[in-house]
Design an enzyme around this catalytic site. Structure first.
Site, PDB file in Angstrom:
ATOM      1  N   ASP A 165      -9.744  16.525   3.895  1.00  0.00           N
ATOM      2  CA  ASP A 165      -8.439  15.861   3.853  1.00  0.00           C
ATOM      3  C   ASP A 165      -7.232  16.788   3.864  1.00  0.00           C
ATOM      4  O   ASP A 165      -6.108  16.324   3.735  1.00  0.00           O
ATOM      5  CB  ASP A 165      -8.372  14.955   2.603  1.00  0.00           C
ATOM      6  CG  ASP A 165      -7.199  13.988   2.654  1.00  0.00           C
ATOM      7  OD1 ASP A 165      -6.838  13.557   3.751  1.00  0.00           O
ATOM      8  OD2 ASP A 165      -6.642  13.682   1.590  1.00  0.00           O
ATOM      9  N   CYS A 192       5.195   1.908   3.231  1.00  0.00           N
ATOM     10  CA  CYS A 192       3.955   1.903   2.456  1.00  0.00           C
ATOM     11  C   CYS A 192       4.196   2.476   1.061  1.00  0.00           C
ATOM     12  O   CYS A 192       4.765   3.565   0.908  1.00  0.00           O
ATOM     13  CB  CYS A 192       2.897   2.718   3.190  1.00  0.00           C
ATOM     14  SG  CYS A 192       1.358   2.943   2.282  1.00  0.00           S
ATOM     15  N   CYS A 246      -4.218  -3.271  -0.508  1.00  0.00           N
ATOM     16  CA  CYS A 246      -4.902  -3.612   0.744  1.00  0.00           C
ATOM     17  C   CYS A 246      -6.382  -3.268   0.703  1.00  0.00           C
ATOM     18  O   CYS A 246      -7.198  -3.897   1.386  1.00  0.00           O
ATOM     19  CB  CYS A 246      -4.208  -2.962   1.939  1.00  0.00           C
ATOM     20  SG  CYS A 246      -4.285  -1.158   1.997  1.00  0.00           S
TER      21      CYS A 246
END
Length: 377
Positions: free
Chosen positions: A135, A215, A245
């Site tokens: 990541d 977001c 979500c």
């Protein structure tokens, strides 16, 4: 030399021993559409302040641009499923909601040594070379994981697994070895739009499209400056990230709680009182978030988030804590403190308005103007 199929089986077995629930292989050229999708995302400006996405775009769209010797990518997933509903905390406005993934130790530090152990086994067994990523490099983990069959990218753009739901940390091992690739997983979202409808800030302009500028995860983690006034009330008590979500996805009926103790939620971070968080100095912040990914955003940005949550709490007893920070050294904290105080106790803000006259930061001066009802240029 170990046969490719036997080596693949050994890698999967080693991954299970290291705590990964799933592992699969994909070719580096398996995401030809990634460049088109990323270019459209960047052209729309939906990446906001994340300039590094544009700067590394050429390396992201093709793993071979990152390392031209790679022949196979091993994608691995580690389950971090929560043992309670992450949305329950949203009904407690006096508490801060921290994303599930950040309630335990930093997953980068947990996963990377395990990837290295698997990579060493691969090289020792079959030769070649390997590099590991978690990541932080220009690797498009989610499209690669989908092409490897670990899941599919849902309408919220995150990876969804039929077996594990939404809660997977991803890691990648690039290798020069040729290993059998796995088939991709097909999309199983169907007509469901639960993830789109639950978003508190309407950050999805269309299915499979995210506007990071709206977001909550982006706003509370990546965005460095003041958060837009119209979005602040929508953030609620989310002080680091957002799980909405992910949590509402119906495929979570197959999810199970993660087994890795280092990733388990710490009691102090499950539902921390806003009153305690807003009083953190630099030392207290670092102590509370030692080994946590929260520490990376720093005290100032974190307190900005906490103050927005306080402003949304409806609890006037928190006004004094907010007002105390109108003199904080960090402009982003001062600005959020003004907004929170005005939201809870406008009279309290008027009483300390003398601080306005010594303010030099233009963003904070604007906060004063808005809070006191002054004309804004």
């Amino acid at each position: 030399m170990t046969a490719p199929a036997a080596l693949k089986a050994a890698i999967i077995a080693a991954a299970r021993e290291q705590g990964f629930e799933v592992a699969a292989m994909v070719r580096p050229g398996a995401i030809p559409d990634a460049g088109r999708d990323l270019a459209a995302f960047l052209a729309s400006g939906a990446h906001g302040d994340m300039a590094w996405l544009a700067e590394t775009a050429a390396r992201r769209v093709d793993p071979r641009a990152l390392w031209d010797e790679v022949r196979t990518i091993v994608m691995l997933g580690l389950n971090y499923g929560p043992n309670r509903n992450p949305l329950d905390i949203l009904g407690r406005p006096d508490r801060g909601a921290i994303s599930v993934y950040a309630q335990g130790d930093d997953y980068h530090e947990v996963i990377k040594p395990r990837l290295k152990a698997i990579a060493r086994m691969m090289v020792a067994t079959a030769g070649g070379d390997a590099k590991v990523f978690v990541d932080t490099a220009a690797v498009m983990e989610k499209p690669l994981a989908a092409k490897a069959g670990l899941g599919w990218q849902g309408k919220h753009t995150n990876l969804v697994s039929r077996e594990l739901g939404s809660w997977l940390f991803l890691g990648a091992i690039f290798t020069t070895l040729e290993l059998p690739a796995d088939p991709p997983e097909r999309d199983h979202c169907g007509r469901c739009r639960a993830c789109l409808d639950v978003c508190p800030t309407a950050a999805f302009p269309a299915p499979y499209r995210l506007d990071a500028r709206r977001c909550v995860s982006y706003l509370t983690i990546e965005h460095k400056g003041p958060i837009r006034h119209d979005l602040r009330p929508l953030i609620g008590n989310r002080i680091y990230g957002c799980d909405d979500c992910l949590a509402v996805c119906p495929w979570n009926k197959f999810a199970r709680a993660g087994r890795e103790a280092k990733l388990a939620a710490r009691d102090a971070l499950r539902a921390p009182p806003l009153r305690d968080l807003v009083r953190l100095d630099e030392t207290g912040f670092r102590r509370l978030f030692a080994k946590s990914p929260v520490k990376r955003i720093g005290r100032a940005r974190f307190l900005r988030n906490v103050l927005i949550a306080i402003g949304n709490s409806g609890d006037p007893t928190l006004a004094d804590d907010a007002a105390r920070l109108v003199d904080d050294p960090a402009p982003v904290v001062r600005g959020a403190a003004i907004w929170a105080t005005a939201a809870l106790a406008p009279g309290r803000l008027v009483a300390i308005a003398r601080a306005r006259h010594r303010e030099t930061d233009p963003d904070v001066r604007r906060e004063w103007d808005v809070a006191l009802g002054e004309p804004v240029d």
